[in-house]
Design a protein around this motif. Structure first.
Motif, PDB file in Angstrom:
ATOM      1  N   MET A   1      27.234 113.975 -23.797  1.00  0.00           N
ATOM      2  CA  MET A   1      26.598 112.662 -24.027  1.00  0.00           C
ATOM      3  C   MET A   1      25.926 112.021 -21.845  1.00  0.00           C
ATOM      4  N   LYS A   2      24.739 111.331 -22.076  1.00  0.00           N
ATOM      5  CA  LYS A   2      25.494 110.828 -19.814  1.00  0.00           C
ATOM      6  C   LYS A   2      25.454 109.349 -20.282  1.00  0.00           C
ATOM      7  N   VAL A   3      26.431 108.676 -19.823  1.00  0.00           N
ATOM      8  CA  VAL A   3      26.285 107.290 -19.494  1.00  0.00           C
ATOM      9  C   VAL A   3      25.750 106.888 -17.957  1.00  0.00           C
ATOM     10  N   LEU A   4      25.447 105.984 -17.856  1.00  0.00           N
ATOM     11  CA  LEU A   4      24.614 106.002 -16.414  1.00  0.00           C
ATOM     12  C   LEU A   4      25.591 104.100 -16.091  1.00  0.00           C
ATOM     13  N   GLY A   5      26.305 104.342 -14.437  1.00  0.00           N
ATOM     14  CA  GLY A   5      27.043 103.014 -14.419  1.00  0.00           C
ATOM     15  C   GLY A   5      25.713 102.192 -13.258  1.00  0.00           C
ATOM     16  N   ALA A  66      16.437 106.893 -18.129  1.00  0.00           N
ATOM     17  CA  ALA A  66      16.016 108.093 -18.977  1.00  0.00           C
ATOM     18  C   ALA A  66      16.550 109.128 -19.239  1.00  0.00           C
ATOM     19  N   GLY A  67      17.382 109.492 -18.309  1.00  0.00           N
ATOM     20  CA  GLY A  67      17.940 110.871 -18.954  1.00  0.00           C
ATOM     21  C   GLY A  67      19.731 110.866 -19.241  1.00  0.00           C
ATOM     22  N   ALA A  68      19.743 109.406 -19.169  1.00  0.00           N
ATOM     23  CA  ALA A  68      21.000 108.291 -19.896  1.00  0.00           C
ATOM     24  C   ALA A  68      20.871 108.319 -21.207  1.00  0.00           C
ATOM     25  N   ASP A  69      21.902 108.944 -22.376  1.00  0.00           N
ATOM     26  CA  ASP A  69      22.317 108.125 -23.279  1.00  0.00           C
ATOM     27  C   ASP A  69      22.407 106.834 -23.332  1.00  0.00           C
ATOM     28  N   ALA A  70      22.619 105.720 -22.559  1.00  0.00           N
ATOM     29  CA  ALA A  70      23.204 104.921 -21.877  1.00  0.00           C
ATOM     30  C   ALA A  70      23.613 104.523 -20.937  1.00  0.00           C
ATOM     31  N   VAL A  71      23.600 102.583 -20.994  1.00  0.00           N
ATOM     32  CA  VAL A  71      24.065 102.397 -19.527  1.00  0.00           C
ATOM     33  C   VAL A  71      24.220 101.171 -19.255  1.00  0.00           C
ATOM     34  N   ASN A 104      15.047 100.896 -26.920  1.00  0.00           N
ATOM     35  CA  ASN A 104      15.984 100.747 -27.702  1.00  0.00           C
ATOM     36  C   ASN A 104      17.371 101.627 -27.075  1.00  0.00           C
ATOM     37  N   LYS A 105      17.587 101.590 -25.807  1.00  0.00           N
ATOM     38  CA  LYS A 105      18.663 102.265 -25.224  1.00  0.00           C
ATOM     39  C   LYS A 105      19.728 101.640 -25.573  1.00  0.00           C
ATOM     40  N   PRO A 106      21.046 102.370 -25.542  1.00  0.00           N
ATOM     41  CA  PRO A 106      22.117 101.622 -25.654  1.00  0.00           C
ATOM     42  C   PRO A 106      21.883 100.780 -25.039  1.00  0.00           C
ATOM     43  N   VAL A 107      23.281  99.561 -24.781  1.00  0.00           N
ATOM     44  CA  VAL A 107      23.496  99.015 -22.970  1.00  0.00           C
ATOM     45  C   VAL A 107      24.511  98.196 -23.364  1.00  0.00           C
TER      46      VAL A 107
END
Ligand SMILES: Cc1cc2nc3c(=O)[nH]c(=O)nc-3n(C[C@H](O)[C@H](O)[C@H](O)COP(=O)(O)O)c2cc1C
Length: 189
Positions: A1-5, A66-71, A104-107
């Motif tokens: 899983m990838k998360v962006l900050g 787009a490349g992250a599962d969540a932000v 629909n991106k979890p943030v």
């Protein structure tokens, strides 16, 4: 899983960026956390420029989301609202509306300010904008008031209550991303 900050503050030594660094340490080994630090390069939103190909930094922002599962967003409060450059980035990311990378991106949203209230109004406005865009905004909140007292001279979080609150938000975000992945896998099956 990838998360962006993404930090809403562009300055060196930002408390909000430091808050994201602290959050990054709370994700499990199975999560890659990446701080996206190109917000300053994103040009002012102009619908005439919102064409294909998009301006370079806009394309980078959209690709990163787009490349992250969540932000995970950390925002300061500027005049009781979201800093303009962060809102500007969201405006770009919100288009094209039907296929926005935030849909629909979890943030999740956290925030820090030098005053007592920890950017609560800015956080509320950011959540409102993200909901309008169609992101899945998770419930948790971390409002870091009196920010200069919560970090040491190296920018490391030294307040354990805040770290616990941050951990809860991190977990809620990972749970939301996991649920979305599972739903996607079911649809694909
Ligand atoms: C233009 C501007 C407006 C601000 N307005 C507010 C505000 O409305 N409420 C508040 O609590 N702090 C306000 N502040 C103070 C910020 O909370 C403080 O600068 C904070 O450290 C910014 O976050 P950063 O450390 O991540 O850069 C403002 C700061 C600036 C530069």
């Amino acid at each position: 899983m990838k998360v962006l900050g993404i930090s809403g503050s562009l300055r060196q030594g930002s408390h909000n960026t430091n808050l994201l660094h602290a959050a990054g340490e709370l994700f499990g080994d199975d999560v890659e956390f990446e701080l996206w630090q190109r917000l300053k390069a994103v040009p002012p939103y102009d619908e005439d420029d919102d064409v294909d190909p998009a301006p370079t930094a806009v394309a980078e922002l959209r690709d990163a989301i787009a490349g992250a599962d969540a932000v995970l967003f950390a925002t300061p409060e500027y005049n009781s609202s979201v800093p303009g450059q962060l809102k500007n980035g969201l405006d770009w990311a919100s288009r094209p509306i039907a296929t926005s990378v935030l849909r629909n991106k979890p943030v999740a949203v956290v925030g820090a300010s030098t005053g007592a209230f920890g950017a609560v109004w800015a956080q509320a406005e950011l959540r409102k904008a993200l909901s309008t865009i169609g992101a899945r905004v998770v419930e948790g909140e971390v409002a870091v008031g009196h920010a200069p007292t919560r970090f040491d001279e190296n920018g490391r979080l030294i307040d354990e209550d805040i770290r616990e609150q941050l951990e809860e938000v991190v977990q809620l975000l990972v749970d939301a991303a996991t649920a979305r992945q599972a739903a996607g896998a079911q649809v694909a099956a």
